[in-house]
Each structure stands twice: as structure tokens, then as C-alpha cells.
Design an enzyme around this catalytic site. Structure first.
Site, PDB file in Angstrom:
ATOM      1  N   HIS A 109       0.884  -1.149   0.012  1.00 30.37           N
ATOM      2  CA  HIS A 109       0.065   0.127   0.006  1.00 30.37           C
ATOM      3  C   HIS A 109       1.067   1.300   0.213  1.00 30.37           C
ATOM      4  O   HIS A 109       1.847   1.462   0.754  1.00 30.37           O
ATOM      5  CB  HIS A 109      -0.855   0.042   1.214  1.00 30.37           C
ATOM      6  CG  HIS A 109      -1.957  -1.083   0.944  1.00 30.37           C
ATOM      7  ND1 HIS A 109      -3.408  -0.363   0.573  1.00 30.37           N
ATOM      8  CD2 HIS A 109      -2.193  -2.378   0.942  1.00 30.37           C
ATOM      9  CE1 HIS A 109      -3.988  -1.347   0.358  1.00 30.37           C
ATOM     10  NE2 HIS A 109      -3.458  -2.543   0.641  1.00 30.37           N
ATOM     11  N   PRO A 110       0.461   2.323  -0.779  1.00 27.11           N
ATOM     12  CA  PRO A 110       1.379   3.487  -1.110  1.00 27.11           C
ATOM     13  C   PRO A 110       1.000   4.297   0.166  1.00 27.11           C
ATOM     14  O   PRO A 110      -0.352   4.335   1.068  1.00 27.11           O
ATOM     15  CB  PRO A 110       0.768   4.197  -1.923  1.00 27.11           C
ATOM     16  CG  PRO A 110      -0.862   3.697  -2.207  1.00 27.11           C
ATOM     17  CD  PRO A 110      -0.650   2.344  -1.660  1.00 27.11           C
ATOM     18  N   SER A 139      -6.333   3.472  -5.943  1.00 30.31           N
ATOM     19  CA  SER A 139      -5.649   4.289  -4.934  1.00 30.31           C
ATOM     20  C   SER A 139      -5.701   5.848  -5.259  1.00 30.31           C
ATOM     21  O   SER A 139      -5.892   6.663  -4.693  1.00 30.31           O
ATOM     22  CB  SER A 139      -4.145   3.971  -4.826  1.00 30.31           C
ATOM     23  OG  SER A 139      -4.126   2.792  -4.017  1.00 30.31           O
ATOM     24  N   GLU A 145      -9.379   6.986  -4.531  1.00 31.25           N
ATOM     25  CA  GLU A 145      -9.560   6.915  -3.356  1.00 31.25           C
ATOM     26  C   GLU A 145      -8.965   8.127  -2.587  1.00 31.25           C
ATOM     27  O   GLU A 145      -9.533   8.834  -1.885  1.00 31.25           O
ATOM     28  CB  GLU A 145      -9.080   5.683  -2.897  1.00 31.25           C
ATOM     29  CG  GLU A 145      -9.985   4.404  -3.050  1.00 31.25           C
ATOM     30  CD  GLU A 145      -9.341   3.004  -3.046  1.00 31.25           C
ATOM     31  OE1 GLU A 145     -10.007   2.316  -3.150  1.00 31.25           O
ATOM     32  OE2 GLU A 145      -8.097   3.130  -2.589  1.00 31.25           O
TER      33      GLU A 145
END
Length: 175
Positions: free
Chosen positions: A75-76, A92, A95
Site C-alpha cells: 500500500h502506498p 488508490s 480513493e
């Protein structure tokens, strides 16, 4: 999202796919972690998004500690390097944009990046939260509050958040 993922919009279609296409159709549900869909394929058929999500999240729960850590690390960071470089996944990007993280002032960006760095230093993995429904200020407050947790609590919190992210993504795909 791949062409296959874009074209599969029903669980009936998904249930009929061979494993490689099933995995491709669920690309992006669990960030850079196709192994979740790959291992969940044998649990078909899924009669609801809830059943699919439950099976996929159980796959995560059954994984080794290292696999779970790798999933968290896939996950970043929020408004981090990937966002700045434009290398976030489509999911992402949407989001983080939806939470207003692309609209941070320079001071907010500095605070968030400082919180990200403190979190990673304390726990050894990135802060993960399902940002849907949160403002950028609420997200920063969440990072700040979760810095008070112990490592095991945070590890589990990240997995719970990853489960929420996956559910939001599944709901979006099969709405």
C-alpha cells in the site's frame, strides 16, 4: 484495471472464469497482491459480493505473517512519493482524490508526510486506512492517534483497513 476486470461486472461471469482470468478480473482489489485472488479462486462459486469478500479476506487471514506484511507494504503512503510521481494505482488515485489528499496545502502535506514518516519509523510499514468517508484532516488525526498503538495492534489494524478497502473496491466493481 485490466480490460478483463473492466468487462466482468457480475459474479455469475466471475464464477465462470478460469483462474488466470479470475485473477485478472480482480486485479487491484488487494493492492499489488494477485495471490489473494489466485488462492480464493478455488472457493467459487460466490453468490454475493459479501461471500466473495469474506473468502478473499479469509485468504489474507490464512496467509503467513510475511505475506501479510508484504500486503501491508504494497500500500502506498497517503499523499506520498507515488502520488507525487503519478504512479499510484487507478484505485488508490481515486480513493486519495476522494478524500481530498490531492488538495493538501503545503503545510498539510508537510504534516501528513511527517506523520507517514513517524508511523513507518515506529512500525516498519506504511499507515493504511480505508479513506472513503474521511476528510484529509480526519485522516491525519487517525495517523496521529494510531501512533500510540503497539506494533501488533497496528499490524492487525492495517489488515482490517485493507479488508475495508477491498470491500469498497468489490462494491464498486460489482455494483
Amino acid at each position: 484495471m485490466t480490460q478483463i476486470a473492466q468487462s466482468v461486472t457480475s459474479l455469475a461471469e466471475l464464477n465462470e472464469l478460469p483462474q488466470d482470468q479470475f485473477v485478472a478480473a480482480l486485479d487491484g482489489i488487494f493492492e499489488h497482491s494477485p495471490w489473494v485472488a489466485e488462492r480464493s479462486w478455488a472457493k467459487r462459486p460466490f453468490n454475493s459480493v459479501e461471500a466473495l469478500h469474506t473468502a478473499m479476506f479469509q485468504t489474507v487471514q490464512d496467509a503467513s505473517h510475511q505475506e501479510k506484511l508484504d500486503l501491508i507494504c504494497a500500500h502506498p503512503e497517503l499523499a506520498g512519493k507515488e502520488a507525487e510521481e503519478g504512479t499510484l494505482t487507478k484505485e488508490s488515485t481515486g480513493e486519495q482524490r476522494g478524500a481530498g489528499l490531492d488538495q493538501c496545502t503545503p503545510a498539510e502535506l508537510e504534516r501528513l508526510r511527517g506523520l507517514n514518516a513517524a508511523y513507518r519509523e515506529r512500525f516498519g510499514f506504511p499507515f493504511v486506512i480505508a479513506v472513503k468517508g474521511f476528510t484529509r484532516h480526519e485522516i491525519m488525526d487517525n495517523v496521529d492517534a494510531r501512533l500510540n498503538n503497539d506494533k501488533d495492534t497496528e499490524f492487525e489494524a492495517c489488515l482490517v483497513q485493507i479488508g475495508k478497502i477491498a470491500r469498497f473496491r468489490l462494491d464498486a466493481q460489482f455494483a
